[in-house]
Design an enzyme around this catalytic site. Structure first.
Site, PDB file in Angstrom:
ATOM      1  N   HIS A  11       0.844  -1.203   0.000  1.00 46.22           N
ATOM      2  CA  HIS A  11       0.000   0.000   0.000  1.00 46.22           C
ATOM      3  C   HIS A  11       0.880   1.254   0.000  1.00 46.22           C
ATOM      4  O   HIS A  11       0.665   2.198  -0.772  1.00 46.22           O
ATOM      5  CB  HIS A  11      -0.919   0.010   1.221  1.00 46.22           C
ATOM      6  CG  HIS A  11      -1.948  -1.072   1.217  1.00 46.22           C
ATOM      7  ND1 HIS A  11      -2.981  -1.118   0.316  1.00 46.22           N
ATOM      8  CD2 HIS A  11      -2.100  -2.153   2.025  1.00 46.22           C
ATOM      9  CE1 HIS A  11      -3.737  -2.172   0.564  1.00 46.22           C
ATOM     10  NE2 HIS A  11      -3.230  -2.819   1.591  1.00 46.22           N
ATOM     11  N   LYS A  12       1.886   1.271   0.873  1.00 45.81           N
ATOM     12  CA  LYS A  12       2.806   2.409   0.933  1.00 45.81           C
ATOM     13  C   LYS A  12       3.551   2.567  -0.386  1.00 45.81           C
ATOM     14  O   LYS A  12       3.732   3.672  -0.890  1.00 45.81           O
ATOM     15  CB  LYS A  12       3.822   2.217   2.063  1.00 45.81           C
ATOM     16  CG  LYS A  12       3.309   2.440   3.464  1.00 45.81           C
ATOM     17  CD  LYS A  12       4.477   2.347   4.430  1.00 45.81           C
ATOM     18  CE  LYS A  12       4.052   2.560   5.864  1.00 45.81           C
ATOM     19  NZ  LYS A  12       5.221   2.491   6.780  1.00 45.81           N
ATOM     20  N   ASP A  68       8.714   5.944   8.644  1.00 45.64           N
ATOM     21  CA  ASP A  68       7.939   5.387   9.739  1.00 45.64           C
ATOM     22  C   ASP A  68       6.804   6.353   9.991  1.00 45.64           C
ATOM     23  O   ASP A  68       7.010   7.577  10.013  1.00 45.64           O
ATOM     24  CB  ASP A  68       8.778   5.177  11.004  1.00 45.64           C
ATOM     25  CG  ASP A  68       8.104   4.183  11.958  1.00 45.64           C
ATOM     26  OD1 ASP A  68       7.291   3.370  11.489  1.00 45.64           O
ATOM     27  OD2 ASP A  68       8.395   4.222  13.161  1.00 45.64           O
ATOM     28  N   PHE A 159      -5.900   2.171   3.868  1.00 46.13           N
ATOM     29  CA  PHE A 159      -5.491   1.060   4.712  1.00 46.13           C
ATOM     30  C   PHE A 159      -5.254   1.575   6.129  1.00 46.13           C
ATOM     31  O   PHE A 159      -5.400   2.757   6.410  1.00 46.13           O
ATOM     32  CB  PHE A 159      -4.218   0.402   4.156  1.00 46.13           C
ATOM     33  CG  PHE A 159      -3.024   1.325   4.057  1.00 46.13           C
ATOM     34  CD1 PHE A 159      -2.004   1.265   4.992  1.00 46.13           C
ATOM     35  CD2 PHE A 159      -2.916   2.247   3.026  1.00 46.13           C
ATOM     36  CE1 PHE A 159      -0.904   2.102   4.915  1.00 46.13           C
ATOM     37  CE2 PHE A 159      -1.816   3.083   2.928  1.00 46.13           C
ATOM     38  CZ  PHE A 159      -0.811   3.016   3.878  1.00 46.13           C
ATOM     39  N   ASP A 162      -7.152   4.506   8.145  1.00 45.85           N
ATOM     40  CA  ASP A 162      -7.817   5.433   7.221  1.00 45.85           C
ATOM     41  C   ASP A 162      -9.334   5.510   7.406  1.00 45.85           C
ATOM     42  O   ASP A 162      -9.918   6.597   7.293  1.00 45.85           O
ATOM     43  CB  ASP A 162      -7.487   5.073   5.768  1.00 45.85           C
ATOM     44  CG  ASP A 162      -6.074   5.485   5.372  1.00 45.85           C
ATOM     45  OD1 ASP A 162      -5.381   6.089   6.212  1.00 45.85           O
ATOM     46  OD2 ASP A 162      -5.668   5.194   4.235  1.00 45.85           O
TER      47      ASP A 162
END
Length: 204
Positions: A11-12, A68, A159, A162
């Site tokens: 996702h990132k 992070d 995700f 969210d």
């Protein structure tokens, strides 16, 4: 230029691919055959970000960055913070994390929260030191967005937290926004935009 993103989180990876300019080729850990799960053992987002980026640089000698991110809730004294991904346990289950957060905030009127991202960039250009040694160039970029935690999940996009986080000034959660909408305002987008601006002004 090629740039390794030190994450296994797809996702990132997809979010940041959408944000970076076309002249930067984003490389995943899978692309460099790195299957290790880099442990986040530090006590701050910045230190965890640095730890992950250093691991890739020291083992692969490639331009790389790591991030992070954490959700900080005012009524919970900044929790879950660095434990955001494993708030409900080491299984890192998003549904469990969301359920625990709602339970912790039950009957609390203060729903203020913020999402924060710290990016650490390490480049392979070396800097000479007085002692004749060398060290990598290290840069940090921060993104923060204020908001609140809603009382129940809203939306199916995104995700992590969210579906529970509504940014300040908006009437919908991150999960109710399209990826394009979210990427204009999110904490990660703000940090990545600073990274992109850096690349525009500097040649690593």
């Amino acid at each position: 230029m090629k740039l390794v993103f030190a994450t296994h989180n797809q996702h990132k990876l997809q979010e940041i691919k959408m944000l970076l300019p076309k002249n930067i080729k984003l490389i995943s850990l899978a692309d460099i055959n790195c299957t290790e799960e880099i442990e986040e053992t530090a006590q701050t987002l910045k230190e965890n970000s640095l730890l992950k980026a250093k691991y890739i640089y020291e083992n692969y000698q490639l331009n790389c960055f790591a991030d992070d991110s954490g959700l900080e809730v005012e009524a919970l004294n900044g929790a879950p913070g660095i434990y955001s991904a494993r708030y409900a346990g080491s299984q890192k289950n998003e549904a469990d994390n969301n359920q625990k957060l709602l339970a912790e905030l039950k009957n609390k009127t203060n729903r203020k929260a913020c999402f924060k991202t710290i990016i650490t960039l390490i480049t392979c250009r070396q800097t000479e030191l007085v002692e004749g040694k060398t060290e990598p160039n290290i840069y940090f970029f921060e993104g923060i967005i204020e908001g609140e935690i809603v009382h129940e999940k809203q939306g199916t996009q995104g995700f992590c937290y969210d579906p529970l986080f509504k940014p300040l000034g908006f009437d919908k959660t991150f999960a109710q926004m399209s990826p394009q909408e979210k990427n204009r305002i999110s904490h990660r987008a703000l940090a990545v935009n600073k990274l992109v601006d850096f690349f525009k002004q500097n040649t690593p």
